[in-house]
Design a protein around this motif. Structure first.
Motif, PDB file in Angstrom:
ATOM      1  N   SER A   1      10.768 -19.955 -10.849  1.00 48.52           N
ATOM      2  CA  SER A   1      11.063 -18.941  -9.396  1.00 48.52           C
ATOM      3  C   SER A   1      11.436 -17.907  -9.208  1.00 48.52           C
ATOM      4  CB  SER A   1      10.681 -19.809  -8.249  1.00 48.52           C
ATOM      5  OG  SER A   1       9.722 -20.842  -9.010  1.00 48.52           O
ATOM      6  N   GLU A   2      11.008 -16.769  -7.513  1.00 47.40           N
ATOM      7  CA  GLU A   2      12.042 -15.715  -7.706  1.00 47.40           C
ATOM      8  C   GLU A   2      12.639 -16.171  -6.133  1.00 47.40           C
ATOM      9  OE1 GLU A   2      12.560 -13.683  -9.074  1.00 47.40           O
ATOM     10  OE2 GLU A   2      10.782 -13.649 -11.691  1.00 47.40           O
ATOM     11  N   LEU A   3      13.556 -15.546  -5.885  1.00 44.37           N
ATOM     12  CA  LEU A   3      14.024 -15.170  -4.411  1.00 44.37           C
ATOM     13  C   LEU A   3      13.164 -14.913  -3.403  1.00 44.37           C
ATOM     14  CD1 LEU A   3      16.653 -16.379  -3.158  1.00 44.37           C
ATOM     15  CD2 LEU A   3      17.564 -14.100  -3.492  1.00 44.37           C
ATOM     16  N   LYS A   4      12.379 -13.654  -3.752  1.00 42.31           N
ATOM     17  CA  LYS A   4      11.245 -13.711  -3.177  1.00 42.31           C
ATOM     18  C   LYS A   4      10.478 -14.529  -2.276  1.00 42.31           C
ATOM     19  CE  LYS A   4       8.222 -10.983  -5.582  1.00 42.31           C
ATOM     20  NZ  LYS A   4       8.474 -10.738  -6.867  1.00 42.31           N
ATOM     21  N   GLN A   5      10.195 -15.966  -3.285  1.00 45.50           N
ATOM     22  CA  GLN A   5       9.121 -16.714  -2.418  1.00 45.50           C
ATOM     23  C   GLN A   5       9.926 -17.463  -1.567  1.00 45.50           C
ATOM     24  OE1 GLN A   5       8.441 -17.688  -7.108  1.00 45.50           O
ATOM     25  NE2 GLN A   5       6.743 -18.413  -5.716  1.00 45.50           N
ATOM     26  N   VAL A   6      11.237 -17.855  -1.750  1.00 42.43           N
ATOM     27  CA  VAL A   6      11.571 -18.098  -1.113  1.00 42.43           C
ATOM     28  C   VAL A   6      12.075 -17.516   1.220  1.00 42.43           C
ATOM     29  CG1 VAL A   6      13.630 -19.972   0.165  1.00 42.43           C
ATOM     30  CG2 VAL A   6      13.219 -19.133  -2.661  1.00 42.43           C
ATOM     31  N   PHE A   7      12.180 -16.739   0.420  1.00 42.91           N
ATOM     32  CA  PHE A   7      12.157 -15.290   1.827  1.00 42.91           C
ATOM     33  C   PHE A   7      11.218 -15.305   2.332  1.00 42.91           C
ATOM     34  CE2 PHE A   7      15.954 -12.640  -0.569  1.00 42.91           C
ATOM     35  CZ  PHE A   7      16.493 -13.457   0.736  1.00 42.91           C
ATOM     36  N   GLU A   8      10.334 -14.947   1.575  1.00 41.44           N
ATOM     37  CA  GLU A   8       8.404 -15.400   1.901  1.00 41.44           C
ATOM     38  C   GLU A   8       8.089 -16.511   2.925  1.00 41.44           C
ATOM     39  OE1 GLU A   8       6.509 -12.330  -1.310  1.00 41.44           O
ATOM     40  OE2 GLU A   8       5.606 -14.626  -1.116  1.00 41.44           O
ATOM     41  N   GLY A   9       8.464 -17.427   2.276  1.00 44.63           N
ATOM     42  CA  GLY A   9       8.727 -18.088   2.840  1.00 44.63           C
ATOM     43  C   GLY A   9       9.764 -18.879   4.173  1.00 44.63           C
ATOM     44  N   ILE A  10      10.203 -18.212   4.399  1.00 44.78           N
ATOM     45  CA  ILE A  10      11.140 -18.581   5.847  1.00 44.78           C
ATOM     46  C   ILE A  10      10.513 -17.577   6.838  1.00 44.78           C
ATOM     47  CG2 ILE A  10      13.646 -17.503   6.721  1.00 44.78           C
ATOM     48  CD1 ILE A  10      14.737 -17.892   3.892  1.00 44.78           C
ATOM     49  N   GLU A  11       9.546 -16.306   6.486  1.00 42.07           N
ATOM     50  CA  GLU A  11       9.376 -15.644   6.851  1.00 42.07           C
ATOM     51  C   GLU A  11       8.112 -16.386   7.900  1.00 42.07           C
ATOM     52  OE1 GLU A  11       7.694 -12.397   8.764  1.00 42.07           O
ATOM     53  OE2 GLU A  11       6.268 -12.392   6.330  1.00 42.07           O
ATOM     54  N   VAL A  12       6.780 -16.757   6.900  1.00 42.47           N
ATOM     55  CA  VAL A  12       6.191 -16.841   7.363  1.00 42.47           C
ATOM     56  C   VAL A  12       6.176 -18.199   8.069  1.00 42.47           C
ATOM     57  CG1 VAL A  12       3.772 -18.337   6.663  1.00 42.47           C
ATOM     58  CG2 VAL A  12       4.052 -16.273   4.938  1.00 42.47           C
ATOM     59  N   ALA A  13       7.395 -19.431   7.929  1.00 40.95           N
ATOM     60  CA  ALA A  13       7.950 -20.725   8.146  1.00 40.95           C
ATOM     61  C   ALA A  13       8.071 -20.441   9.585  1.00 40.95           C
ATOM     62  CB  ALA A  13       8.237 -21.248   7.818  1.00 40.95           C
ATOM     63  N   SER A  14       8.040 -19.210  10.298  1.00 42.12           N
ATOM     64  CA  SER A  14       9.279 -18.307  11.260  1.00 42.12           C
ATOM     65  C   SER A  14       8.103 -17.942  12.243  1.00 42.12           C
ATOM     66  CB  SER A  14      10.223 -17.083  11.431  1.00 42.12           C
ATOM     67  OG  SER A  14      11.228 -17.383  10.421  1.00 42.12           O
ATOM     68  N   ARG A  15       7.120 -17.558  11.590  1.00 46.89           N
ATOM     69  CA  ARG A  15       5.594 -17.180  12.334  1.00 46.89           C
ATOM     70  C   ARG A  15       5.355 -17.547  12.572  1.00 46.89           C
ATOM     71  NH1 ARG A  15       1.944 -14.553   8.615  1.00 46.89           N
ATOM     72  NH2 ARG A  15       3.950 -13.655   7.337  1.00 46.89           N
ATOM     73  N   VAL A  16       4.554 -19.041  12.130  1.00 43.95           N
ATOM     74  CA  VAL A  16       3.981 -19.757  12.425  1.00 43.95           C
ATOM     75  C   VAL A  16       4.453 -21.267  12.956  1.00 43.95           C
ATOM     76  CG1 VAL A  16       2.594 -19.329  10.226  1.00 43.95           C
ATOM     77  CG2 VAL A  16       3.724 -21.446  10.635  1.00 43.95           C
ATOM     78  N   GLY A  17       6.113 -21.005  13.939  1.00 39.30           N
ATOM     79  CA  GLY A  17       6.384 -21.901  14.399  1.00 39.30           C
ATOM     80  C   GLY A  17       6.782 -22.791  13.977  1.00 39.30           C
TER      81      GLY A  17
END
Ligand code: SAM
Ligand code: SF4
Length: 328
Positions: A138-154
């Motif tokens: 797995s890639e670190l950028k997947q985790v960053f995307e996860g953080i970003e989307v989690a914040s975006r959806v509340g």
């Protein structure tokens, strides 16, 4: 009915549910390189069984649930379980602990199903180091995307858990802390615990006192309140920072006197303490048709066995099941 408490008069209102013992990573502090023994599919509780236990627990006074693992997002249909748990009236808060790798794919669906917030494990900001620590593809950028989307959806507040290890990622303490100034990051620095079957973590241990010393160049840490969730971290804020910094000190300063939690393992054992081997089996009684009253009795029996405290500070090393089984 509310008011579950253990034999030391600690109120018990929090159930951590491990939904799988499997994981898509092999973090060096959590698992041996070749993984851990896994339970067969039939040994793992079904969502219906988890729901039945959660309903009985809610009637006893449990009102907070955290889903963990292993990696909970690799279990198929997790939003369905969240929906079932969210339908239990007494359950006020459902949270998830994840390594974040698959979070971007599921965050929206989980939020809709009733998940309130997430804690994401993030031990480094460096992509190569991420691969070394997690030993996976797995890639670190997947985790960053996860953080970003989690914040975006509340799914907020998003909390980021970093297990701090000497010689591995301790040189990133300042970088993580500095991130909280401009971004609404809620970083929690966790003391490394010894783990069954994973060699000796002790040489990599750094105390929270030492971590705080390393953060001094960033200025004073002002104590602050946790916001949402009343977990074991002590929280601070750098001057004018948007985010917060927490310290979780299972080894140097245990927080057992405030412990309000029970754990349900993926294979259906109710465990009063992460670090004690005592468990009560709920799976077989469930499969044998135990009544709700019988289930509640077993739950209370496990609560009554909750130990006063663990002995990590005295050098006790858990020698039973790995955290990925118990839901660390
Ligand atoms: N896979 C998910 C994750 O990594 O967030 C959930 C399960 S993981 C076992 C739960 C938490 O336990 C993570 O925050 C992880 O960092 C922490 N953990 C695992 N091994 C640990 C250790 N030896 N010391 C301290 N924390 C540990
Ligand atoms: Fe998997 Fe979480 Fe353990 Fe890492 S800490 S190996 S992601 S269960």
């Amino acid at each position: 009915m509310t008011g579950l408490s253990d034999s030391f008069q600690r109120p018990i209102n929090y159930l951590r549910i491990s939904v799988t013992d499997r994981c898509n990573l092999r973090c060096i502090y959590c698992m041996p390189a070749d993984g851990v023994d896994l339970r067969s599919h039939s040994d793992i509780l079904s969502y219906e069984e988890i729901y039945t236990i959660a309903r009985a627990a809610a009637e006893l006074g449990i009102n907070k649930i955290r889903i963990t693992g292993g990696e909970p997002l690799i279990r198929l249909g997790l939003p369905q379980l969240i929906r079932m748990l969210a339908s239990i009236e007494a359950i006020e808060d459902i949270a998830l602990t994840t390594n974040g790798v698959l979070l971007a794919d599921y965050a929206g669906e989980l939020k809709q199903a009733g998940l309130k917030r997430v804690n994401i494990s993030l031990d480094t900001l460096n992509p190569d180091r991420f691969k070394r620590i997690t030993r996976g593809e797995s890639e670190l950028k997947q985790v960053f995307e996860g953080i970003e989307v989690a914040s975006r959806v509340g799914l907020e507040p998003v909390k980021l858990n970093m297990v701090v290890m000497s010689g591995i990622n301790d040189d990133e303490l300042l970088d993580f802390a500095a991130k909280t100034i401009d971004e609404e990051w809620h970083v929690r620095f966790i003391e490394l615990m010894p783990v069954a079957g994973n060699g000796d973590n002790a040489p990599r241990f750094i105390s929270a006192t030492e971590m705080r010393k390393r953060l001094e160049p960033l200025g004073e840490l002002e104590p602050c309140l946790p916001g949402v969730g009343n977990g074991p971290a002590k929280y601070f804020r750098l001057a004018k920072a948007k985010g917060t910094i927490g310290f979780i000190t299972p080894v140097s300063e245990h927080f057992c006197f405030n412990c309000n939690r029970m754990r349900l393992t993926a294979d259906g054992k109710l465990r009063p303490c992460l670090l004690s081997e005592y468990e009560i089996d709920l799976k077989q009684p469930l499969r044998d048709g135990v009544s709700k009253a019988g289930l509640k009795k077993l739950f209370k029996q496990a609560v009554a066995e909750k130990p006063l405290q663990h002995g990590l500070a005295e050098g006790q090393v858990p020698n039973g099941r790995p955290f990925s089984h118990v839901g660390g």
